[in-house]
Design a protein around this motif. Sequence first.
Motif, PDB file in Angstrom:
ATOM      1  N   GLU A   1     -10.429   6.667  -4.520  1.00 57.59           N
ATOM      2  CA  GLU A   1      -8.858   6.667  -4.276  1.00 57.59           C
ATOM      3  C   GLU A   1      -8.299   7.755  -3.636  1.00 57.59           C
ATOM      4  OE1 GLU A   1      -5.777   4.754  -4.489  1.00 57.59           O
ATOM      5  OE2 GLU A   1      -6.819   3.867  -6.157  1.00 57.59           O
TER       6      GLU A   1
ATOM      7  N   ALA B   1      -1.260  -6.642 -11.487  1.00 53.97           N
ATOM      8  CA  ALA B   1      -0.056  -7.089 -10.711  1.00 53.97           C
ATOM      9  C   ALA B   1      -0.617  -6.392  -9.072  1.00 53.97           C
ATOM     10  CB  ALA B   1       0.923  -6.335 -11.142  1.00 53.97           C
ATOM     11  N   GLY B   2      -0.480  -7.142  -8.245  1.00 58.17           N
ATOM     12  CA  GLY B   2      -0.839  -6.563  -7.038  1.00 58.17           C
ATOM     13  C   GLY B   2      -0.235  -7.752  -5.890  1.00 58.17           C
TER      14      GLY B   2
ATOM     15  N   LYS C   1     -10.502  -0.899  -6.069  1.00 59.74           N
ATOM     16  CA  LYS C   1      -9.789  -0.504  -7.066  1.00 59.74           C
ATOM     17  C   LYS C   1     -10.196  -1.155  -8.309  1.00 59.74           C
ATOM     18  CE  LYS C   1      -6.104   0.765  -4.099  1.00 59.74           C
ATOM     19  NZ  LYS C   1      -5.519   2.137  -4.213  1.00 59.74           N
TER      20      LYS C   1
ATOM     21  N   HIS D   1       9.705  -3.930  -6.384  1.00 56.87           N
ATOM     22  CA  HIS D   1       9.758  -2.666  -7.083  1.00 56.87           C
ATOM     23  C   HIS D   1      10.254  -2.499  -8.315  1.00 56.87           C
ATOM     24  CE1 HIS D   1       8.665  -1.692  -2.994  1.00 56.87           C
ATOM     25  NE2 HIS D   1       9.830  -2.016  -2.530  1.00 56.87           N
TER      26      HIS D   1
ATOM     27  N   LYS E   1      11.527   1.788  -7.591  1.00 57.37           N
ATOM     28  CA  LYS E   1      10.459   1.551  -8.506  1.00 57.37           C
ATOM     29  C   LYS E   1      10.231   2.626  -9.562  1.00 57.37           C
ATOM     30  CE  LYS E   1       6.692  -0.090  -6.585  1.00 57.37           C
ATOM     31  NZ  LYS E   1       6.007  -0.198  -5.359  1.00 57.37           N
TER      32      LYS E   1
ATOM     33  N   THR F   1       0.075   4.387  -7.823  1.00 52.45           N
ATOM     34  CA  THR F   1       0.438   3.920  -8.913  1.00 52.45           C
ATOM     35  C   THR F   1       0.228   4.755 -10.287  1.00 52.45           C
ATOM     36  OG1 THR F   1      -2.035   3.150  -8.773  1.00 52.45           O
ATOM     37  CG2 THR F   1      -0.125   1.519  -7.789  1.00 52.45           C
TER      38      THR F   1
ATOM     39  N   LEU G   1       2.392 -10.312  -6.569  1.00 51.41           N
ATOM     40  CA  LEU G   1       4.174 -10.030  -6.502  1.00 51.41           C
ATOM     41  C   LEU G   1       4.496  -9.901  -4.930  1.00 51.41           C
ATOM     42  CD1 LEU G   1       4.315  -7.378  -9.166  1.00 51.41           C
ATOM     43  CD2 LEU G   1       4.967  -9.725  -9.373  1.00 51.41           C
TER      44      LEU G   1
ATOM     45  N   ILE H   1       7.908  -3.986 -10.874  1.00 55.91           N
ATOM     46  CA  ILE H   1       6.563  -3.146 -11.024  1.00 55.91           C
ATOM     47  C   ILE H   1       7.113  -1.926 -12.222  1.00 55.91           C
ATOM     48  CG2 ILE H   1       5.172  -1.258 -10.056  1.00 55.91           C
ATOM     49  CD1 ILE H   1       4.629  -3.307  -7.941  1.00 55.91           C
TER      50      ILE H   1
ATOM     51  N   GLY I   1       0.827  -1.218   0.005  1.00 58.11           N
ATOM     52  CA  GLY I   1      -0.156  -0.243   0.264  1.00 58.11           C
ATOM     53  C   GLY I   1       0.784   1.256  -0.013  1.00 58.11           C
TER      54      GLY I   1
ATOM     55  N   ARG J   1      -3.012  -3.230  -4.937  1.00 56.09           N
ATOM     56  CA  ARG J   1      -3.617  -4.347  -4.024  1.00 56.09           C
ATOM     57  C   ARG J   1      -4.934  -4.727  -4.585  1.00 56.09           C
ATOM     58  NH1 ARG J   1      -5.704  -2.388   0.110  1.00 56.09           N
ATOM     59  NH2 ARG J   1      -5.622   0.009  -0.416  1.00 56.09           N
TER      60      ARG J   1
ATOM     61  N   GLU K   1       3.340   6.902 -10.276  1.00 54.30           N
ATOM     62  CA  GLU K   1       4.270   6.139 -11.105  1.00 54.30           C
ATOM     63  C   GLU K   1       4.328   5.725 -12.415  1.00 54.30           C
ATOM     64  OE1 GLU K   1       4.485   3.777  -6.538  1.00 54.30           O
ATOM     65  OE2 GLU K   1       3.742   2.893  -8.386  1.00 54.30           O
TER      66      GLU K   1
HETATM   67  N1  UDP Z   1       2.278  -1.951  -4.957  1.00 54.60           N
HETATM   68  C1  UDP Z   1       3.332  -2.661  -4.882  1.00 54.60           C
HETATM   69  N2  UDP Z   1       3.033  -3.953  -4.966  1.00 54.60           N
HETATM   70  C2  UDP Z   1       1.838  -4.452  -5.253  1.00 54.60           C
HETATM   71  C3  UDP Z   1       0.904  -3.549  -5.395  1.00 54.60           C
HETATM   72  C4  UDP Z   1       1.111  -2.002  -5.170  1.00 54.60           C
HETATM   73  O1  UDP Z   1       4.442  -2.222  -4.444  1.00 54.60           O
HETATM   74  O2  UDP Z   1       1.717  -5.430  -5.533  1.00 54.60           O
HETATM   75  C5  UDP Z   1       2.739  -0.428  -4.726  1.00 54.60           C
HETATM   76  C6  UDP Z   1       2.434   0.742  -5.870  1.00 54.60           C
HETATM   77  O3  UDP Z   1       3.443   0.454  -6.613  1.00 54.60           O
HETATM   78  C7  UDP Z   1       2.354   1.969  -4.725  1.00 54.60           C
HETATM   79  C8  UDP Z   1       1.560   1.471  -3.739  1.00 54.60           C
HETATM   80  O4  UDP Z   1       1.885   0.134  -3.633  1.00 54.60           O
HETATM   81  O5  UDP Z   1       3.611   2.514  -4.843  1.00 54.60           O
HETATM   82  C9  UDP Z   1       0.018   1.604  -3.627  1.00 54.60           C
HETATM   83  O6  UDP Z   1      -0.132   3.018  -3.504  1.00 54.60           O
HETATM   84  P1  UDP Z   1      -1.625   3.556  -4.039  1.00 54.60           P
HETATM   85  O7  UDP Z   1      -1.781   5.074  -3.351  1.00 54.60           O
HETATM   86  O8  UDP Z   1      -1.782   3.489  -5.552  1.00 54.60           O
HETATM   87  O9  UDP Z   1      -2.744   2.669  -3.217  1.00 54.60           O
HETATM   88  P2  UDP Z   1      -3.084   2.165  -1.787  1.00 54.60           P
HETATM   89  O10 UDP Z   1      -2.788   0.813  -1.886  1.00 54.60           O
HETATM   90  O11 UDP Z   1      -2.250   2.772  -0.828  1.00 54.60           O
HETATM   91  O12 UDP Z   1      -4.634   2.206  -1.758  1.00 54.60           O
END
Ligand code: UDP
Length: 411
Positions: free
Chosen positions: A313, A256-257, A233, A293, A198, A318, A288, A296, A42, A228, A321
């Motif tokens: 959201e 991918a999550g 999402k 990182h 990342k 993401t 993953l 992704i 997250g 996630r 990124e």
């Molecule tokens: N992320 C990750 N691996 C995953 C899914 C998400 O490293 O399998 C990272 C993604 O690259 C981002 C963060 O987790 O940096 C998710 O932040 P976001 O604000 O998009 O959503 P949140 O999960 O906080 O609701």
Amino acid sequence: MISSLENYAAIVGNEVIDHLRQLADRLKGMKVIHVNSTREGGGVAEILSWLVPFKQQLGLDAEWEVITGKKDFYQCTKNFHNGLQGAQVAMPDHLLATYEQTNRENAERLRSKLTDADFVFIHDPQPAPLLRSFPDRKGKWVWRCHIDLSRPYRAVWKYLRDFVVHYDASIWSLANFAQPLPHPLYLIAPSIDPLSQKNRDLDPQEVAAVFNTYNLNPDLPLITQVSRFDRFKDPLGVIEAYRLIKEFTPVQLVLAGGGASDDPEGEEVLREVREAAGDDPDVHILLLPADAHLEINALQRASAICLQKSTREGFGLTVTEAMWKGKPVIGGDTGGIRLQVVNHHTGFLVNTPEGAALRVRYLLKNRDRLEAMGQKARDLVLNNFLVTRHLREYLTLMYATMQETVERIEL
Ligand code: UDP
């Protein structure tokens, strides 16, 4: 590992780094503690993993603490999360009692550190009640909300507000998330670290390697959503959109999550996603590990377009990124995505799978437009959503909070 701040001058200019150092000089040696509820998974964990080391680099005595609890605690706080984002959730007394008791236990564990800290930043609802256990606190306590609170289920916010109201200040990502509270409210958007694993530039070979690693088809355009496995999402909506695109245009999809240790619903959502994907060889569901990182990074770079079809959201790192990698984002017309996806310029805002499919097909057919939007997306992140701006705002907030009685603050 974070880069030395000096390395960021090549991206944002020397002046920005000098300014940060000047601001930080006024806060040198201050004890600053950030508290959240997970070390990985997250956006909050993602941000704290570099925000805290950067504050250390700037001379602050910064630390990151994580509260822990049992299954019922995370069930309760996930309900809060869903409730704050608008779902009508149950709040049974026994879960609320566990929530408050877990916070009291964590308060005891962290007592010596938090009592003496100059600043305590409490992230999201999970550790919000900690403040109650520190009537003799020395420093300023700030509640940082990362959640889309634009239309909360009132019963949940009413309950949590009783904890939040006693903080010295609160931070929100967007103006329309901020709730009326009797303390200063700050708006600070999140950010990404452009030199992290990342987000750093990759060699073309590193990007191409993901096709092998994940059995993707190098001859098909790739669309990707990294998230996630969470209902907000809308991963099922993404699969629906993919099916609509595929009727007209060859394409492959990566979802991918990974999990987050404070999110008990991920497995169930993942099951639903796998079922919806069926045995389509062009839908790749990648689970993953938390430290993937680089993977992704490469997946986002290998994609023609990135999706973030959320229905709520808080911000959507993401999205940032993907945009930093020059990708237009097709995102849900909601919350923090609206701050980043400037409709028709840096991507498209959509409300339905049909809308998402239409926009993907349009961009895949109009590659010049896709490239131009991707460039605008990168520029928007460069000017607004990098770590240096985020740090400057945090330092400014700290300085301002310390000067509570003066009417004019010279920065
Ligand atoms: N992320 C990750 N691996 C995953 C899914 C998400 O490293 O399998 C990272 C993604 O690259 C981002 C963060 O987790 O940096 C998710 O932040 P976001 O604000 O998009 O959503 P949140 O999960 O906080 O609701």
